[in-house]
Design an enzyme around this catalytic site. Structure first.
Site, PDB file in Angstrom:
ATOM      1  N   ASP A  26     -33.882 -62.688 -20.302  1.00 27.30           N
ATOM      2  CA  ASP A  26     -34.930 -63.053 -21.266  1.00 27.30           C
ATOM      3  C   ASP A  26     -34.261 -63.403 -22.595  1.00 27.30           C
ATOM      4  OD1 ASP A  26     -37.182 -63.235 -22.862  1.00 27.30           O
ATOM      5  OD2 ASP A  26     -37.458 -61.057 -23.006  1.00 27.30           O
ATOM      6  N   ASP A  54     -39.832 -61.605 -25.066  1.00 23.20           N
ATOM      7  CA  ASP A  54     -41.203 -61.337 -24.610  1.00 23.20           C
ATOM      8  C   ASP A  54     -41.224 -60.514 -23.317  1.00 23.20           C
ATOM      9  OD1 ASP A  54     -40.375 -63.155 -22.734  1.00 23.20           O
ATOM     10  OD2 ASP A  54     -41.986 -64.608 -23.086  1.00 23.20           O
ATOM     11  N   ASP A  81     -36.430 -66.341 -18.798  1.00 23.22           N
ATOM     12  CA  ASP A  81     -36.763 -67.728 -19.118  1.00 23.22           C
ATOM     13  C   ASP A  81     -35.556 -68.635 -18.889  1.00 23.22           C
ATOM     14  OD1 ASP A  81     -35.169 -67.163 -21.397  1.00 23.22           O
ATOM     15  OD2 ASP A  81     -36.948 -66.361 -22.420  1.00 23.22           O
ATOM     16  N   ASP A  90     -41.357 -74.229  -0.230  1.00 25.73           N
ATOM     17  CA  ASP A  90     -42.149 -73.016  -0.021  1.00 25.73           C
ATOM     18  C   ASP A  90     -43.132 -73.217   1.140  1.00 25.73           C
ATOM     19  OD1 ASP A  90     -42.922 -70.381  -1.215  1.00 25.73           O
ATOM     20  OD2 ASP A  90     -44.868 -71.360  -1.392  1.00 25.73           O
ATOM     21  N   GLU A 134     -38.340 -72.897   3.662  1.00 23.32           N
ATOM     22  CA  GLU A 134     -38.775 -71.531   3.939  1.00 23.32           C
ATOM     23  C   GLU A 134     -39.770 -71.678   5.084  1.00 23.32           C
ATOM     24  OE1 GLU A 134     -41.470 -67.803   2.558  1.00 23.32           O
ATOM     25  OE2 GLU A 134     -42.020 -69.844   2.108  1.00 23.32           O
TER      26      GLU A 134
HETATM   27  C1  GLC Z   1     -43.515 -67.934  -0.201  1.00 22.49           C
HETATM   28  C2  GLC Z   1     -42.897 -67.286  -1.409  1.00 22.49           C
HETATM   29  C3  GLC Z   1     -43.731 -66.124  -1.814  1.00 22.49           C
HETATM   30  C4  GLC Z   1     -45.130 -66.607  -2.135  1.00 22.49           C
HETATM   31  C5  GLC Z   1     -45.721 -67.397  -0.981  1.00 22.49           C
HETATM   32  C6  GLC Z   1     -46.924 -68.162  -1.383  1.00 22.49           C
HETATM   33  O1  GLC Z   1     -43.504 -67.117   0.916  1.00 22.49           O
HETATM   34  O2  GLC Z   1     -41.569 -66.917  -1.120  1.00 22.49           O
HETATM   35  O3  GLC Z   1     -43.186 -65.439  -2.913  1.00 22.49           O
HETATM   36  O4  GLC Z   1     -45.951 -65.518  -2.409  1.00 22.49           O
HETATM   37  O5  GLC Z   1     -44.807 -68.355  -0.500  1.00 22.49           O
HETATM   38  O6  GLC Z   1     -46.564 -69.258  -2.184  1.00 22.49           O
END
Ligand code: GLC
Length: 540
Positions: free
Chosen positions: A21, A25, A29, A190, A251
């Site tokens: 940070d 705050d 960041d 994601d 992912e």
């Molecule tokens: C993926 C991310 C996770 C998030 C989910 C929804 O699994 O790694 O952190 O909550 O997607 O976007």
């Protein structure tokens, strides 16, 4: 393939709000990241992956994006991003950013319009819900004022986009270009398995209340549909149109390694996370199965596999492997195993410090939306990093920290571990340095049960003892690195046949890198729950 940096890269995941940070705050960041880039260069990683820093109400830690082309003020500005990436590149570090295409935030202008009845079909609205369940618990549908329901595979604040709509496809192709033009080296995609839903949105029909257990293990009509691959076949030419090998890592959760491998290839994505490795239990059999199947699948599609032990969604591996001393010993050994494997490795911030999961966060500070719906929370692996000092927040920033760090972390800080012999940080630094000289295929070596050993073509031999007793292994060459923070036996004691190894034998002798600990048979004693790297070039 000099340009294929990603094939063997060590990529460090920066969970931005918990890394550093700069403004006090209590929230990490982009300036904080920028200031700490030299630390990452010195650690020896090749790239960083930044979790979302886009404009967001932060209901799901930024995975609820309201504007894909801007930095949230809590993380800084686009100018901060540009300065950070310029510095990273100057230090030889690549930068990957997260892209969240399955859903937006409910604060995204498209969803605000959809609620007002405009262009509602960019999302998935229906007159009646089906039986689909949210990954965060409860039904995956929420009703709006006019009686319709919208789909959200995660929190209600994260409405799923309708990827059958051309606007959605065009928008994300443009978002990719926006960040590629700013110089990013790639994307972490994601929920890459989620964007296409089975036609007609059929009910799952079984395992009510427990559909989430099928994630990565079974077929669900909302995940891993064949048509999702069309999206990546459209993205790949965009990535390829930029110089310098821009990549994407999925992912993705799929039923089998074979289905996971379908996300990867010359016309789709470059890599997919290998969560089977993270899920492996502490046994030679479990790790060996995952390693063999991952390497076999990767070979078929001609892509390197990836390895990951921790991330921002899972309990840290120190704690998964038993917590405390045992957990740390095993975590350090697993790291040497991972970093010796062919392919690329993804490290999660703080694992290089041996951080455990924080299990006793008070409920009132927990922020994971899953906590409210299931009682389970991912906050314990998201506690801000300890950099220096003796009291929380340990140099995280000039103010406090959005989650409190435990009073016990002073000894785990970067400053405390830097230069400390045997520290986890120095182990990672040494391993990442040696890893750069490691290449080629893996060949398994003969060992006793519950010991894994393999040789890489370049000569590195890695041996892991997954038993709770010391074992004797052949001396494949000089010891380059040992995960054991504990002293090793005096040669004389072992020489005299005192093979029942207990701590008392070892008290006065710390391991010295490059020194073989010979047993009577000319082998090496590998302590319980530890790994060693040998320079096996001469014995190959
Ligand atoms: C993926 C991310 C996770 C998030 C989910 C929804 O699994 O790694 O952190 O909550 O997607 O976007």
């Amino acid at each position: 393939m000099s340009d294929s940096w990603w094939r063997s890269a060590a990529v460090y995941q920066v969970y931005v709000r918990s890394f550093a940070d700069s403004d006090g705050d209590g929230i990490g960041d982009l300036r904080g990241v920028r200031n700490r880039l030299p630390y990452l260069r010195d650690l020896g990683v090749d790239a960083l992956w930044l979790t979302p820093f886009y404009r967001s109400p932060m209901i799901d830690g930024g995975y609820d994006v309201a504007d894909y082309r801007d930095v949230d003020p809590m993380f800084g500005t686009l100018a901060d991003f540009d300065a950070m990436i310029a510095d990273a590149h100057a230090l030889g570090l690549r930068v990957i950013v997260d892209i969240v295409p399955n859903h937006t935030s409910d604060a995204h202008p498209w969803f605000v319009s959809a609620l007002a009845g405009v262009d509602r079909d960019r999302y998935i609205f229906r007159d009646r819900p089906n039986d689909w369940e949210s990954i965060f618990g409860g039904p995956a549908w929420t009703q709006v004022a006019d009686g319709q329901w919208y789909l959200h595979l995660f929190d209600p604040s994260q409405p799923d986009l309708n990827w059958e709509h051309p606007d959605v496809r065009a928008e994300f192709e443009d978002v990719l270009r926006f960040w590629l033009d700013r110089g990013v080296d790639g994307f972490r995609v994601d929920v890459a398995h989620g964007m296409i839903k089975a036609a007609g949105l059929p009910d799952v029909g079984f395992m009510p209340g427990r559909q989430v257990e099928l994630l990565g293990r079974g077929r669900l009509p909302y995940f891993d549909q064949d048509e999702v691959h069309e999206i990546y076949r459209a993205w790949r030419p965009i990535l390829d149109s930029y110089p310098g090998e821009r990549i994407a890592v999925a992912e993705a959760w799929a039923e089998t390694p074979q289905r996971l491998a379908r996300y990867v290839g010359p016309d789709e994505l470059h890599q997919a996370f290998n969560f089977d490795f993270l899920d492996a239990t502490w046994s030679a059999d479990s790790f060996r199965k995952v390693i063999d199947s991952s390497l076999a699948e990767a070979a078929i599609v001609g892509a390197p596999t990836t390895w990951v032990l921790s991330n921002h969604d899972k309990p840290r591996h120190v704690t998964r492997y038993g917590d405390g001393d045992v957990g740390l010993r095993r975590a350090r050994a697993a790291t040497l195993l991972m970093l010796a494997l062919p392919g690329s490795a993804y490290l999660y911030q703080g694992e290089e410090l041996g951080l455990p999961e924080v299990l006793d966060l008070p409920d009132e500070v927990r922020q994971d939306p899953a906590f409210l719906r299931t009682g389970l929370s991912r906050d314990g692996c998201r506690v801000p990093l300890p950099w220096d000092g003796t009291a929380p927040p340990y140099g995280f920033g000039p103010g406090g920290s959005w989650l409190p760090a435990p009073p016990s972390w002073a000894g785990l800080s970067v400053a405390a571990q830097t230069g400390a012999p045997g520290s986890t940080l120095e182990l990672y630094r040494a391993a990442l340095r040696l890893r750069r000289t490691t290449a080629g295929d893996l060949t398994w070596l003969q060992t006793e049960p519950d010991v894994l050993a393999f040789r890489r073509a370049s000569g590195l031999v890695c041996a892991v003892n997954l038993t709770s007793s010391p074992v004797h292994v052949p001396a494949w060459g000089p010891v380059l690195l040992a995960s054991s923070p504990a002293p090793l036996p005096p040669l004389s004691a072992v020489d005299q046949g005192q093979t029942a190894v207990d701590g008392s034998l070892f008290r006065d002798r710390m391991p010295l890198i490059g020194e073989e600990i010979l047993d009577r048979r000319g082998g090496v004693v590998l302590p319980a729950d530890t790994a060693m790297w040998f320079d096996g070039a001469a014995t190959g």
